[in-house]
Design an enzyme around this catalytic site. Sequence first.
Site, PDB file in Angstrom:
ATOM      1  N   THR A 157      -4.087  14.056  -8.536  1.00  0.00           N
ATOM      2  CA  THR A 157      -4.654  14.113  -7.191  1.00  0.00           C
ATOM      3  C   THR A 157      -5.312  15.472  -6.951  1.00  0.00           C
ATOM      4  O   THR A 157      -4.710  16.511  -7.224  1.00  0.00           O
ATOM      5  CB  THR A 157      -3.569  13.872  -6.137  1.00  0.00           C
ATOM      6  OG1 THR A 157      -2.983  12.583  -6.347  1.00  0.00           O
ATOM      7  CG2 THR A 157      -4.149  13.929  -4.731  1.00  0.00           C
ATOM      8  N   GLN A 335      -5.718  -8.688  10.098  1.00  0.00           N
ATOM      9  CA  GLN A 335      -5.590 -10.089  10.520  1.00  0.00           C
ATOM     10  C   GLN A 335      -5.925 -10.262  12.008  1.00  0.00           C
ATOM     11  O   GLN A 335      -6.611 -11.199  12.400  1.00  0.00           O
ATOM     12  CB  GLN A 335      -4.177 -10.592  10.244  1.00  0.00           C
ATOM     13  CG  GLN A 335      -3.985 -12.086  10.374  1.00  0.00           C
ATOM     14  CD  GLN A 335      -4.664 -12.859   9.252  1.00  0.00           C
ATOM     15  OE1 GLN A 335      -4.958 -12.295   8.193  1.00  0.00           O
ATOM     16  NE2 GLN A 335      -4.946 -14.128   9.482  1.00  0.00           N
ATOM     17  N   GLU A 362       4.176   9.109  -6.058  1.00  0.00           N
ATOM     18  CA  GLU A 362       5.418   9.826  -5.713  1.00  0.00           C
ATOM     19  C   GLU A 362       6.646   8.937  -5.948  1.00  0.00           C
ATOM     20  O   GLU A 362       7.642   9.007  -5.229  1.00  0.00           O
ATOM     21  CB  GLU A 362       5.367  10.307  -4.256  1.00  0.00           C
ATOM     22  CG  GLU A 362       6.068  11.642  -4.033  1.00  0.00           C
ATOM     23  CD  GLU A 362       5.319  12.805  -4.671  1.00  0.00           C
ATOM     24  OE1 GLU A 362       5.949  13.839  -4.957  1.00  0.00           O
ATOM     25  OE2 GLU A 362       4.098  12.704  -4.889  1.00  0.00           O
TER      26      GLU A 362
END
Length: 380
Positions: A157, A335, A362
């Site tokens: 990351t 939705q 993680e």
Amino acid sequence: MQFRYTDEQKMIQEMARDFARKEVEPLAAQIDDEDKFPDELYQKMAEVGLLCMTIPGEYGGPGADMVSYCLALEELAVASAATANLNLLTMQMAEFIWRFGSEEQKKQFIPPLLNGEKICSIAITEPMAGSDAASLQTTARREGDKYVLNGQKVFVTAGAMADMALIFAKTDKEKGSKGISVFLVDTDTPGFSKGKKEQLLGIRGLGTCGFTLEDCVVPAERLIGTENKGFKLAMLSLNTGRVVIATLALGIARRALEEAVVYAQQREQFGQPIANFQAVQFMLADIYARLDSIRLLIHKAAWQKDNGIDYSTAASQAKLLATDLAMQAATDAVQIHGGYGYTREYVVERLFRDAKLTQIYEGTNQIQRMILARKILSMR
């Protein structure tokens, strides 16, 4: 037991909320669309004291408690998961150096992170070592007052943005997890190269990439902690990581709920707002109830950390429940929006993509369930 925040905690929360609304939210869609994080936003976080918040004053940090940090991080996550992710990464790296580094390392490497001058990544994952981190193959061979590193890391990351990285490598291949050490390596060191930037589904903009180390020579003073003790340090750091990822996920879930409520009250079908229909109300109510209960669990883990109490169980519980909630809340929000929720015109589409990663990194949620199962079975 006090179920209220201190005046200082409330002040930090309000400051972070104001910053997120004014500085982060206007850039959130751009970060996602362009897959690039603005340098100026990172600098602004440093200027207002939102980077490395838990670092003590003696090293230039604000010295905030973990609960305060979670309050601030949630506000950033509500505005932009990518921004919150970069913020928590910097906090974790600074904390790692503060907790396990030498006094000289703390004084040299923490200030540039606090001031927003540098970005540090953590590189554990490898092509054949994901959840089984102990099986990593990167090596560090001692040669006099230096180490020579060789190996490959993936899914780092902010790797493309990083000026330095915590590299986990085996200093004794015969000892397995007890032969792993960690080194703080500048990414411009000869023999250190970055791979292509990964095109991620969500939490975009941070430049996730791989690292390759080919006879990368690192001074021995860049060893963090003691040789062969790196795996233990990684596991201790993961506890903090799970609390902050849970907080990031909580922010995603909260934003999903906020967006769904507004849309449900505005959208009309069958002559009335869809918020009047019980099917929609139940989805909103379930998210709302879980949101508040999981926030309490996250803050329990943070409070335990602040008070020197083992918080590993609460951290795993919080990470598991918060990230599952983020995915469910984002799904329900899409939705409720119907077809519009499936378009980039509405923020719930981004929240849906962002939420998925929180269940993976993680420590996957399957790993969290394994940890918790072992815990409960060992109590008998």
